[in-house]
Design an enzyme around this catalytic site. Structure first.
Site, PDB file in Angstrom:
ATOM      1  N   LYS A 176      41.359  31.550  39.409  1.00 51.54           N
ATOM      2  CA  LYS A 176      42.155  31.090  38.267  1.00 51.54           C
ATOM      3  C   LYS A 176      43.404  30.414  38.821  1.00 51.54           C
ATOM      4  O   LYS A 176      44.393  31.063  39.164  1.00 51.54           O
ATOM      5  CB  LYS A 176      42.532  32.263  37.358  1.00 51.54           C
ATOM      6  CG  LYS A 176      43.620  31.938  36.313  1.00 51.54           C
ATOM      7  CD  LYS A 176      43.243  30.791  35.396  1.00 51.54           C
ATOM      8  CE  LYS A 176      44.339  30.510  34.365  1.00 51.54           C
ATOM      9  NZ  LYS A 176      45.508  29.792  34.940  1.00 51.54           N
ATOM     10  N   PRO A 177      43.386  29.079  38.950  1.00 48.96           N
ATOM     11  CA  PRO A 177      44.563  28.368  39.451  1.00 48.96           C
ATOM     12  C   PRO A 177      45.632  28.237  38.377  1.00 48.96           C
ATOM     13  O   PRO A 177      45.380  28.434  37.189  1.00 48.96           O
ATOM     14  CB  PRO A 177      44.000  26.994  39.828  1.00 48.96           C
ATOM     15  CG  PRO A 177      42.872  26.791  38.852  1.00 48.96           C
ATOM     16  CD  PRO A 177      42.277  28.160  38.637  1.00 48.96           C
ATOM     17  N   SER A 230      55.060  35.709  40.727  1.00 48.60           N
ATOM     18  CA  SER A 230      56.343  36.379  40.542  1.00 48.60           C
ATOM     19  C   SER A 230      56.201  37.894  40.647  1.00 48.60           C
ATOM     20  O   SER A 230      55.155  38.475  40.326  1.00 48.60           O
ATOM     21  CB  SER A 230      56.948  36.015  39.186  1.00 48.60           C
ATOM     22  OG  SER A 230      56.241  36.657  38.144  1.00 48.60           O
ATOM     23  N   GLU A 251      51.063  39.085  46.556  1.00 44.56           N
ATOM     24  CA  GLU A 251      52.070  38.347  47.339  1.00 44.56           C
ATOM     25  C   GLU A 251      53.064  37.818  46.329  1.00 44.56           C
ATOM     26  O   GLU A 251      52.784  36.891  45.572  1.00 44.56           O
ATOM     27  CB  GLU A 251      51.408  37.229  48.151  1.00 44.56           C
ATOM     28  CG  GLU A 251      52.313  36.646  49.214  1.00 44.56           C
ATOM     29  CD  GLU A 251      52.865  35.286  48.817  1.00 44.56           C
ATOM     30  OE1 GLU A 251      54.088  35.241  48.526  1.00 44.56           O
ATOM     31  OE2 GLU A 251      52.123  34.307  48.802  1.00 44.56           O
ATOM     32  N   CYS A 285      57.601  30.280  48.654  1.00 42.15           N
ATOM     33  CA  CYS A 285      58.057  31.672  48.578  1.00 42.15           C
ATOM     34  C   CYS A 285      58.730  32.135  49.858  1.00 42.15           C
ATOM     35  O   CYS A 285      59.406  33.164  49.864  1.00 42.15           O
ATOM     36  CB  CYS A 285      56.898  32.594  48.240  1.00 42.15           C
ATOM     37  SG  CYS A 285      55.487  32.409  49.336  1.00 42.15           S
ATOM     38  N   GLU A 383      66.230  33.844  43.771  1.00 39.69           N
ATOM     39  CA  GLU A 383      65.467  32.811  44.458  1.00 39.69           C
ATOM     40  C   GLU A 383      65.612  31.489  43.701  1.00 39.69           C
ATOM     41  O   GLU A 383      65.280  31.403  42.519  1.00 39.69           O
ATOM     42  CB  GLU A 383      63.992  33.235  44.512  1.00 39.69           C
ATOM     43  CG  GLU A 383      63.108  32.320  45.320  1.00 39.69           C
ATOM     44  CD  GLU A 383      61.680  32.836  45.391  1.00 39.69           C
ATOM     45  OE1 GLU A 383      60.994  32.546  46.383  1.00 39.69           O
ATOM     46  OE2 GLU A 383      61.237  33.537  44.442  1.00 39.69           O
TER      47      GLU A 383
END
Length: 480
Positions: A176-177, A230, A251, A285, A383
């Site tokens: 699932k992109p 996230s 991740e 990231c 971030e």
């Protein structure tokens, strides 16, 4: 070859599907143009993909590791053969400069090659027995059906880094992109089909992330979910996984510190900072998000960094001379502006950049260096995910460790020092899963990638990466 605006499809059980569904536009952030549409799939399509992967699992897992490796090696070569087309698709849908996109395609393909070989090295064990008449063994078995949910910023590499070990170990796979950059995944699936993978082994879903994830978390046929994104979403997946004790790899977010000590090679440190911070316009990231420089070299470092950043060229990623592309969407651009404005309002000084780019229609922000920042500023606490480098002055190694670790995240960190003893002792105290020592670009297929604290669970890449997709089964054999 430029991508034509057209309707793209999902891929479920060896068939292209979704033409009857509503669609989502895929927009080029460099100019706001729609470059294609994809089906807006939901729970029904997700259930179909799970069933297909589940049915394909038995036969796929029974293939030898060498047979599975053959499929991965063929897909690796097809990606390299189609590097230019994949790179152009990537640049058009998410803005990455074309040279970086070409590099990502090669990087993504390398995971298939690496795990094709690692699949042949999933070793069991024979353990010395504690009693006569017994033989003790550990067998390794594939987890089962795997769903991968991936982000927009590395639309090829984030898929293959998960797909390679999953398929090599004998699992079947549902991808699932991100809805911001699904077209690279569609092209990858075309190559999967060309490589001859059996039906149901690899499936592609586009559409509602929440609905597709809901099926993956609730359907007992899915035994593992691997996610890059996230920390907030990662925590939600952890909670949802509890009902079935579903296996997870996560991740998650980062907030990488970059420390420059007073014995560092300043030119090397500047080069490493630029390589880390401005890759993909700061939208990675593991980007250096906050830079800490020892007071004795602070002014020289800022001066040289500013000079280097002034040389970076901003513009449409399809122009090979450009190094800084657009932000992915308006929210991303607004966040960058908010971080810079907050820092300036609290006394920071902009050395270069600090403004949106007005000569283009797209979502561009000038590559920026800010000095005289401090820990009270939002840019040092959140971030940024944009081309902004805040630089803070520090006085000692102890202070470097303290401020670097003062975050709930622990994905990547960078340290520049020429002193091996000093660097070793400092890095030993850093709570980060990845550390670049005099190196701003640490990623590779053969090394583990992942974080500590709220930056995730598990590792991708390296020999550790395939362990995330297998279970250990202990077998005690009684002998006559």
């Amino acid at each position: 070859m430029a991508v034509q605006t057209k309707n793209y499809s999902m891929y479920i059980n060896g068939e292209w599907s979704g033409s009857e569904l509503d669609t989502m536009d895929v927009v080029n952030p460099s100019n706001g143009e729609v470059i294609g549409t994809v089906p807006y799939g939901g729970e029904n399509e997700a259930e179909q993909a799970v069933d297909a992967a589940y049915e394909a699992f038995q036969s796929w897992s029974e293939l030898t590791a060498y047979d599975r490796a053959g499929y991965l090696e063929k897909l690796n070569q097809l990606m390299l053969d189609n590097q230019e087309e994949m790179a152009e698709i990537m640049t058009l849908e998410m803005g990455k400069p074309i040279n970086e996109s070409r590099g990502e395609v090669k990087y993504a393909a390398s995971f298939l090659k690496w795990f094709a070989e690692e699949g042949k090295r999933i070793y069991g064990e024979t353990i010395p027995t504690h009693a006569a008449g017994k033989r003790l063994q550990v067998w390794k078995k594939p987890v089962g059906v795997v769903t991968a949910i991936t982000p927009w910023n590395f639309p090829a590499a984030m898929l293959t880094r998960k797909m390679g070990p999953a398929l090599a170990s004998g699992c079947t796979f549902i991808m699932k992109p991100s809805s911001d950059s699904p077209l690279t995944a569609v092209k990858l699936m075309e190559l999967v089909e060309e490589a001859g993978f059996p039906k149901g082994v690899v499936n592609l879903l586009t559409g509602s992330s929440s609905k597709i994830a809901k099926v993956s978390m609730e359907n007992k046929k899915v035994r593992k979910v691997t996610f890059t994104g996230s920390t907030e979403v990662g925590k939600t997946l952890i909670r949802q996984s509890a009902d079935q004790v579903k296996k997870l790899s996560l991740e998650l977010g980062g907030h990488a510190p970059l420390v420059v000590l007073d014995d560092a090679d300043i030119d090397q440190a500047v080069e490493g900072t630029v390589a880390s911070k401005f890759r993909n316009s700061g939208q990675t990231c593991i980007c250096a998000n906050r830079v800490y420089v020892q007071e004795g070299i602070y002014d020289e470092f800022v001066e040289k960094l500013t000079a280097a950043v002034k040389e970076l060229k901003v513009g449409d990623g399809m122009d090979e001379s450009n190094q800084i592309g657009p932000l992915i969407n308006q929210d991303g651009l607004d966040k960058v502006k908010r971080h810079v404005d907050d820092a300036v309002s609290k006394g920071a000084q902009v050395e270069v950049g600090g403004e949106t780019v007005t000569e283009y229609e797209g979502l561009f922000y000038q590559p920026t260096v800010i000095k005289d920042v401090n820990q009270s500023m939002v840019v040092m606490q959140e971030e940024t995910f944009g081309p902004v480098t805040p630089v803070e002055k520090i006085t000692s190694d102890e202070e470097a460790v303290k401020v670097a670790n003062d975050t709930p995240f622990g994905l990547a960190a960078y340290v520049f020092t020429e002193n091996v003893s000093r660097g070793t002792q400092l890095i030993e105290k850093l709570d980060f899963g990845i550390v670049g020592w005099n190196n701003g670009a640490p990623s590779a297929a053969q090394v583990p990638f992942g974080g500590m604290k709220e930056s995730g669970i598990g590792r991708e890449g390296g020999h550790e990466g395939i362990e995330e997709f297998v279970e250990s089964q202990y077998v005690s054999i009684g002998m006559k």
